[in-house]
Write a protein that holds these residues in place. Structure first.
Motif, PDB file in Angstrom:
ATOM      1  N   SER A 257       0.822  -1.210   0.000  1.00 32.08           N
ATOM      2  CA  SER A 257       0.000   0.000   0.000  1.00 32.08           C
ATOM      3  C   SER A 257       0.856   1.260   0.000  1.00 32.08           C
ATOM      4  N   LYS A 258       2.116   1.157   0.417  1.00 30.42           N
ATOM      5  CA  LYS A 258       2.993   2.335   0.425  1.00 30.42           C
ATOM      6  C   LYS A 258       3.277   2.845  -0.983  1.00 30.42           C
TER       7      LYS A 258
ATOM      8  N   ARG B  41      -4.190   5.882  -0.777  1.00 31.22           N
ATOM      9  CA  ARG B  41      -3.827   5.499   0.593  1.00 31.22           C
ATOM     10  C   ARG B  41      -4.820   6.079   1.594  1.00 31.22           C
TER      11      ARG B  41
END
Length: 439
Positions: A137-138, A145
Motif C-alpha cells: 500500500s505504500k 492510501r
C-alpha cells in the motif's frame, strides 16, 4: 605632442581589448537568451498538449454526465423488501459498476487533478511491482492510501478477522488453501428467511458446469487495442462482468459469453435494463451483494446494498429455464479471508471485487483459467472500463475493494509467462480439479 603620440598606441590597445570583451559578453548573452527561449517554447508546447488532452477528457466526461442526467431524471430505488420505495437524485459522479463509495469517483478530471495524475506518478511502479509480485500500500498514491485508511477505519461491514497472516506460503500452498476454502456456494433457499419465502422452489439446480479451458475477461480499459478477441473466443467458456458489452468491441474482447457475474446494482438500477437487455439473455447469470461479515441473512435480506431479491424473484418466475444464481455471502467473505491471510497489511474490510470473485468461480468449473487484464499489461491506462469514458486509478489499484492485494495473490498463483503478462495482461491459473493437495 611627443607625449600624446607615445600614449596613443597603448590607448588603442586598451580599446581593442575592451571591444573584444564586450563582443564576447554579447555572444554569451545571446546564447543564454536562445537557450531560455527554446526551453520556454518547448514547455509551452508540452503544457498546451497536456491541457488540450485534459480539456478533451473533461469535456467528454461532462457530456456523458449531461446525457446521463437528462436521460435518467429521477429514479426510484428499492433498498430492501421491507422498506418503502424512496426517490433518489442520480449522483453527480459516475456510480456505474461500483458500490456506494464516493472516494472512488472523481468529480472531474483536470490537468492538476490528483485523479488524473495517480497513474503517471504511481501507476507504472505499481504495474511493474505486480509483474514481479512485489507491491504494498505504500506504493499507492496519496489519495488511494487515504481512501484505504478511511475504509479500514469505518469498517462498514463489521469485519473481525481472527485468522493468521503469512506472506511466505508457496504457490502450491496458496492454491491448496484456495481449493479447500473457496468451494462455490450459492443461495439455495434452505436457510431462513429464504426457506420461509419459498426460495427453494425458485433456486435452480446446483451450479456445477465443467469446462476444459476458460477465459475471464475483465472490463479494464487496457484491453482496448489488444486484438485478443479471437483468443478469448477460443476457450470453452467465457466469463464477463456486469454490463460490459461485446458489440463493437469484438476484435479486442471477443463475442462469446457463457457466464455473466453482476453486482446487485445491475439488477436494481433501471438504467441497466436487466429485464430487457440482450446482454443478460441465453447465458448463466450469477449475482452478488455484500452482506454483513457475520453472515446475518435476515439483516442482509432486509437491508441489501442494492435490492437484488425482487428482480431475482421476478426473473426466475418469468424465465424459469435460465440458470440464475445468487452467491452465498459466506463464499464472498471466505474469499476476503483468503486475501487477508496472504498479506501482513490490513486490507480494506470490504468484499472483494467482482473480478476476483469471478476468477475463483471459474476455478471451481474449469481445468485451466486464463484471466485477461486483471494484472495490467503494458497497455495499462487510467480508463476504468473499455466501454465508457471514465478515468480513475482506483479501478485498477483499489480504494473500496482490496484490489491491490487480490491481484498480488493472483500473480503469486499464476503460471503465465512474463511475455503473456506484459503483452496480453494474461495470467493462467489451474482449476481446482487440477490442484493436487496433501490429504
Amino acid at each position: 605632442m611627443g607625449v600624446q603620440d607615445s600614449l596613443l598606441p597603448g590607448l588603442r590597445h586598451v580599446m581593442k581589448q575592451s571591444a573584444q570583451l564586450l563582443l564576447l559578453v554579447l555572444m554569451l548573452w545571446m546564447l543564454l537568451f536562445l537557450a531560455v527561449f527554446t526551453y520556454l517554447t518547448d514547455s509551452s508546447s508540452l503544457f498546451n498538449s497536456e491541457s488540450q488532452h485534459s480539456t478533451y477528457v473533461q469535456h467528454s466526461a461532462q457530456a456523458i454526465m449531461a446525457s446521463h442526467n437528462s436521460r435518467w431524471g429521477l429514479y426510484a430505488e428499492r433498498r430492501g423488501p421491507f422498506q418503502r420505495r424512496q426517490v433518489f437524485q442520480p449522483p453527480r459522479t459516475r456510480e456505474e459498476f461500483h458500490f456506494r463509495n464516493s472516494d472512488e469517483r472523481p468529480k472531474k478530471v483536470t490537468p492538476n487533478s490528483n485523479y488524473s495524475n495517480d497513474y503517471f506518478s504511481n501507476g507504472w511502479s505499481l504495474v511493474r511491482g505486480l509483474w514481479k509480485g512485489q507491491v504494498s500500500s505504500k506504493m499507492l498514491s496519496q489519495r488511494l492510501r487515504r481512501a484505504m485508511r478511511d475504509h479500514v477505519h469505518s469498517n462498514k461491514h463489521k469485519v473481525l478477522y481472527k485468522g493468521q497472516q503469512k506472506t511466505t506460503k508457496s504457490r502450491q500452498e496458496m492454491l491448496c488453501e484456495m481449493k479447500q476454502q473457496a468451494k462455490l456456494r450459492t443461495l439455495d433457499g434452505s436457510e431462513q428467511p429464504f426457506s420461509h419465502l419459498g426460495f427453494q422452489q425458485l433456486a435452480p439446480y446446483k451450479l456445477q458446469q465443467m469446462y476444459t479451458t476458460c477465459a475471464v475477461v475483465t472490463s479494464a480499459g487496457a484491453i482496448l487495442n489488444s486484438s485478443l478477441g479471437r483468443e478469448i473466443d477460443s476457450h470453452d467458456a467465457v466469463l464477463r462482468f456486469n454490463a460490459a458489452p461485446c458489440k463493437g468491441y469484438e476484435r479486442d474482447v471477443g463475442s462469446k459469453t457463457t457466464i455473466r457475474i453482476m453486482n446487485s446494482q445491475i439488477l436494481a438500477n433501471p438504467k441497466h435494463k436487466f429485464n430487457s437487455s440482450l446482454l443478460y439473455k441465453n447465458i448463466t447469470l450469477v449475482a452478488w451483494d455484500p452482506a454483513p461479515y457475520n453472515i446475518d441473512l435476515h439483516k442482509w435480506y432486509q437491508h441489501p446494498d442494492y435490492d437484488l431479491f425482487t428482480p431475482y424473484i421476478n426473473h426466475r418466475n418469468n424465465f424459469p429455464e435460465q440458470p440464475f444464481y445468487i452467491l452465498h455471502p459466506s463464499f464472498i467473505w471466505k474469499l476476503w479471508d483468503i486475501v487477508q491471510s496472504n498479506t501482513l497489511e490490513n486490507i480494506q474490510p470490504n468484499p472483494p471485487s467482482s473480478g476476483f470473485i469471478g476468477i475463483v468461480v471459474m476455478m471451481n468449473f474449469c481445468e485451466e483459467v486464463h484471466v485477461y487484464e486483471y494484472i495490467p499489461s503494458m497497455r495499462q491506462t487510467n480508463l476504468c472500463h473499455y466501454h465508457e469514458m471514465y478515468y480513475d486509478a482506483a479501478c485498477t489499484f483499489g480504494a473500496y475493494h482490496p484490489l491491490l492485494y487480490e491481484k498480488l495473490l493472483v500473480k503469486r498463483m499464476s503460471t503465465a509467462s512474463e511475455k503473456d503478462l506484459k503483452k496480453k495482461g494474461k495470467v493462467t491459473l489451474p482449476g481446482f480439479s487440477n490442484i493436487k493437495c496433501p490429504l
